[in-house]
Motif scaffolding. Structure first.
Motif, PDB file in Angstrom:
ATOM      1  N   LEU A  19       0.689  -1.139   0.025  1.00  0.00           N
ATOM      2  CA  LEU A  19      -0.229  -0.032   0.114  1.00  0.00           C
ATOM      3  C   LEU A  19       0.770   1.355   0.073  1.00  0.00           C
ATOM      4  N   THR A  20       2.067   1.270   0.508  1.00  0.00           N
ATOM      5  CA  THR A  20       2.997   2.154   0.425  1.00  0.00           C
ATOM      6  C   THR A  20       4.120   2.250  -0.519  1.00  0.00           C
ATOM      7  N   ALA A  21       4.071   1.517  -1.230  1.00  0.00           N
ATOM      8  CA  ALA A  21       5.001   1.259  -2.451  1.00  0.00           C
ATOM      9  C   ALA A  21       4.899   2.359  -3.181  1.00  0.00           C
ATOM     10  N   SER A  22       5.926   3.090  -3.906  1.00  0.00           N
ATOM     11  CA  SER A  22       5.940   4.072  -4.822  1.00  0.00           C
ATOM     12  C   SER A  22       5.208   3.735  -5.959  1.00  0.00           C
ATOM     13  N   THR A  23       4.745   4.708  -6.915  1.00  0.00           N
ATOM     14  CA  THR A  23       4.196   4.560  -8.188  1.00  0.00           C
ATOM     15  C   THR A  23       5.223   4.695  -9.343  1.00  0.00           C
ATOM     16  N   VAL A  24       5.487   3.997 -10.039  1.00  0.00           N
ATOM     17  CA  VAL A  24       6.130   4.147 -11.359  1.00  0.00           C
ATOM     18  C   VAL A  24       5.527   4.291 -12.377  1.00  0.00           C
ATOM     19  N   SER A  25       4.494   3.786 -12.616  1.00  0.00           N
ATOM     20  CA  SER A  25       3.333   4.291 -13.758  1.00  0.00           C
ATOM     21  C   SER A  25       1.893   3.711 -13.304  1.00  0.00           C
ATOM     22  N   ASN A  26       0.774   3.826 -14.022  1.00  0.00           N
ATOM     23  CA  ASN A  26      -0.455   3.532 -13.440  1.00  0.00           C
ATOM     24  C   ASN A  26      -0.492   2.138 -12.874  1.00  0.00           C
ATOM     25  N   ASP A  27       0.381   1.229 -13.588  1.00  0.00           N
ATOM     26  CA  ASP A  27       0.140  -0.131 -13.168  1.00  0.00           C
ATOM     27  C   ASP A  27       1.482  -0.887 -12.835  1.00  0.00           C
ATOM     28  N   SER A  28       2.317  -0.019 -12.450  1.00  0.00           N
ATOM     29  CA  SER A  28       3.856  -0.249 -11.926  1.00  0.00           C
ATOM     30  C   SER A  28       4.037   0.465 -10.762  1.00  0.00           C
ATOM     31  N   PHE A  29       4.526  -0.515  -9.714  1.00  0.00           N
ATOM     32  CA  PHE A  29       4.993   0.080  -8.507  1.00  0.00           C
ATOM     33  C   PHE A  29       6.416  -0.413  -7.940  1.00  0.00           C
ATOM     34  N   ALA A  30       6.986   0.233  -7.033  1.00  0.00           N
ATOM     35  CA  ALA A  30       8.273  -0.167  -6.629  1.00  0.00           C
ATOM     36  C   ALA A  30       8.568   0.002  -5.137  1.00  0.00           C
ATOM     37  N   GLY A  88     -12.226 -15.128   7.621  1.00  0.00           N
ATOM     38  CA  GLY A  88     -11.888 -15.836   8.717  1.00  0.00           C
ATOM     39  C   GLY A  88     -10.681 -16.883   8.660  1.00  0.00           C
ATOM     40  N   LYS A  89     -10.644 -17.218   7.147  1.00  0.00           N
ATOM     41  CA  LYS A  89      -9.889 -18.180   6.669  1.00  0.00           C
ATOM     42  C   LYS A  89      -8.399 -17.591   6.283  1.00  0.00           C
ATOM     43  N   TYR A  90      -7.244 -18.178   6.614  1.00  0.00           N
ATOM     44  CA  TYR A  90      -5.993 -17.547   6.120  1.00  0.00           C
ATOM     45  C   TYR A  90      -5.780 -18.000   4.702  1.00  0.00           C
ATOM     46  N   VAL A  91      -5.059 -17.176   4.123  1.00  0.00           N
ATOM     47  CA  VAL A  91      -4.729 -17.686   2.699  1.00  0.00           C
ATOM     48  C   VAL A  91      -3.556 -17.017   2.424  1.00  0.00           C
ATOM     49  N   LYS A  92      -2.738 -17.554   1.425  1.00  0.00           N
ATOM     50  CA  LYS A  92      -1.555 -17.217   0.664  1.00  0.00           C
ATOM     51  C   LYS A  92      -1.802 -16.901  -0.750  1.00  0.00           C
ATOM     52  N   VAL A  93      -1.522 -15.331  -0.976  1.00  0.00           N
ATOM     53  CA  VAL A  93      -1.949 -14.881  -2.482  1.00  0.00           C
ATOM     54  C   VAL A  93      -0.570 -14.656  -3.144  1.00  0.00           C
ATOM     55  N   ILE A  94      -0.452 -15.182  -4.370  1.00  0.00           N
ATOM     56  CA  ILE A  94       0.601 -14.736  -5.098  1.00  0.00           C
ATOM     57  C   ILE A  94      -0.128 -14.011  -6.512  1.00  0.00           C
ATOM     58  N   GLY A  95       0.519 -12.726  -6.533  1.00  0.00           N
ATOM     59  CA  GLY A  95       0.027 -11.934  -7.672  1.00  0.00           C
ATOM     60  C   GLY A  95       0.788 -10.659  -8.280  1.00  0.00           C
ATOM     61  N   SER A  96       0.215  -9.743  -9.074  1.00  0.00           N
ATOM     62  CA  SER A  96       0.972  -8.646  -9.143  1.00  0.00           C
ATOM     63  C   SER A  96      -0.060  -7.296  -8.868  1.00  0.00           C
ATOM     64  N   LEU A  97       0.462  -6.539  -8.431  1.00  0.00           N
ATOM     65  CA  LEU A  97      -0.053  -5.027  -7.863  1.00  0.00           C
ATOM     66  C   LEU A  97      -0.591  -4.379  -9.056  1.00  0.00           C
ATOM     67  N   ARG A  98      -1.795  -3.750  -8.796  1.00  0.00           N
ATOM     68  CA  ARG A  98      -2.278  -3.256  -9.950  1.00  0.00           C
ATOM     69  C   ARG A  98      -3.220  -2.000  -9.295  1.00  0.00           C
ATOM     70  N   ASN A  99      -3.454  -1.243 -10.193  1.00  0.00           N
ATOM     71  CA  ASN A  99      -4.425   0.166 -10.214  1.00  0.00           C
ATOM     72  C   ASN A  99      -5.696  -0.200 -10.546  1.00  0.00           C
ATOM     73  N   TYR A 100      -6.695  -0.503  -9.820  1.00  0.00           N
ATOM     74  CA  TYR A 100      -7.994  -0.866 -10.346  1.00  0.00           C
ATOM     75  C   TYR A 100      -9.018   0.103  -9.735  1.00  0.00           C
ATOM     76  N   GLU A 101      -9.582   0.732 -10.746  1.00  0.00           N
ATOM     77  CA  GLU A 101     -10.496   2.004 -10.176  1.00  0.00           C
ATOM     78  C   GLU A 101     -10.191   2.753  -9.381  1.00  0.00           C
ATOM     79  N   GLY A 102      -8.911   3.445  -9.307  1.00  0.00           N
ATOM     80  CA  GLY A 102      -8.427   4.242  -8.323  1.00  0.00           C
ATOM     81  C   GLY A 102      -8.030   3.550  -7.201  1.00  0.00           C
ATOM     82  N   GLN A 103      -7.966   2.377  -6.882  1.00  0.00           N
ATOM     83  CA  GLN A 103      -7.579   1.495  -5.795  1.00  0.00           C
ATOM     84  C   GLN A 103      -6.510   0.517  -5.987  1.00  0.00           C
ATOM     85  N   ARG A 104      -5.565   0.678  -5.025  1.00  0.00           N
ATOM     86  CA  ARG A 104      -4.500  -0.761  -5.399  1.00  0.00           C
ATOM     87  C   ARG A 104      -4.905  -1.899  -5.079  1.00  0.00           C
ATOM     88  N   SER A 105      -4.926  -2.800  -5.921  1.00  0.00           N
ATOM     89  CA  SER A 105      -5.328  -4.178  -5.991  1.00  0.00           C
ATOM     90  C   SER A 105      -4.256  -5.163  -6.123  1.00  0.00           C
TER      91      SER A 105
END
Length: 235
Positions: A19-30, A88-105
């Motif tokens: 959530l605090t990663a810097s924005t490189v482009s609309n769908d790219s973070f660092a 209430g269930k714990y999960v592990k998620v692998i994916g890519s950070l994106r900007n979806y409708e103005g919200q990080r997802s």
């Protein structure tokens, strides 16, 4: 350690770091100079909402606000690429950070249930190891102050110059606010709040205000020409 999926490294992260990663482009973070490709997070499902084209989860690892996780449905074969995971269930998620409708997802490639709760602790240890490995000892990536520079360490800018040493006990957001104020403290009037918001566009106005109040009360910053301009007491 950093694990690999194909040619992409999977970087273990906390929700706060994403959530605090810097924005490189609309769908790219660092995170600093490391551009994020695929990341992994572990947390508890707080919400679950199925739609015709995707399923959205709210995943919370207690390091920050819950993160929106989205997994698309494979409409071509009429087979959902998702599974129902009740709150209430714990999960592990692998994916890519994106900007979806103005919200990080987090766009999920895989989501799986965690049956052994030791995997939660293991993930946090992997976060610490991976970030220490990548950035040296510049981050304290524990559950409370993720992505914070370690006390007594000089923080370097991408151009190689030092930004000084941050005081002990600052959270990630407080440290980032102080860093920006320090950079602008060479000016007679410091930095105005509007410019501070621009520099820290990935933080909410409330988070910036809260950090400013903390930094002011602790004597790290002070107001200059009015209540909306700030300088660092050490720069």
């Amino acid at each position: 350690m950093l694990t690999k999926r194909g040619r992409l490294e999977i970087l273990p992260c906390t929700v706060s770091q994403l959530l605090t990663a810097s924005t490189v482009s609309n769908d790219s973070f660092a995170i600093r100079d490391w551009e994020l490709n695929q990341v992994s997070v572990v947390g508890v499902v707080r919400g679950y909402a199925p739609f015709s084209t995707n399923v959205q989860y709210s995943v919370d690892d207690m390091t920050g606000p819950p993160l929106n996780v989205q997994q698309w449905v494979n409409a071509e074969v009429c087979t959902p690429m998702t599974f129902a995971s009740p709150p209430g269930k714990y999960v592990k998620v692998i994916g890519s950070l994106r900007n979806y409708e103005g919200q990080r997802s987090l766009l999920a490639m895989t989501i799986r249930h965690i049956k052994d709760l030791n995997e939660i602790t293991s993930h946090m240890l992997e976060v610490v190891q991976a970030h220490m490995q990548r950035f040296g000892k510049m981050f304290d990536v524990n559950m409370n102050t993720t992505a914070s520079p370690l006390p007594g360490r000089a923080l370097s800018r991408p151009d190689g110059h030092s930004e000084g040493i941050l005081p002990h006990g600052l959270s990630s957001m407080q440290g980032e606010v102080l860093q920006v104020i320090r950079r602008f403290s060479v000016r007679a009037d410091g930095i105005g709040f509007d410019n501070l918001k621009t520099e820290l566009g990935y933080l909410s106005m409330k988070d910036i205000r809260t950090s400013l109040t903390f930094l002011t009360n602790k004597g790290h910053v002070f107001s200059t020409i009015d209540d909306n301009h700030f300088k660092s007491t050490e720069h």
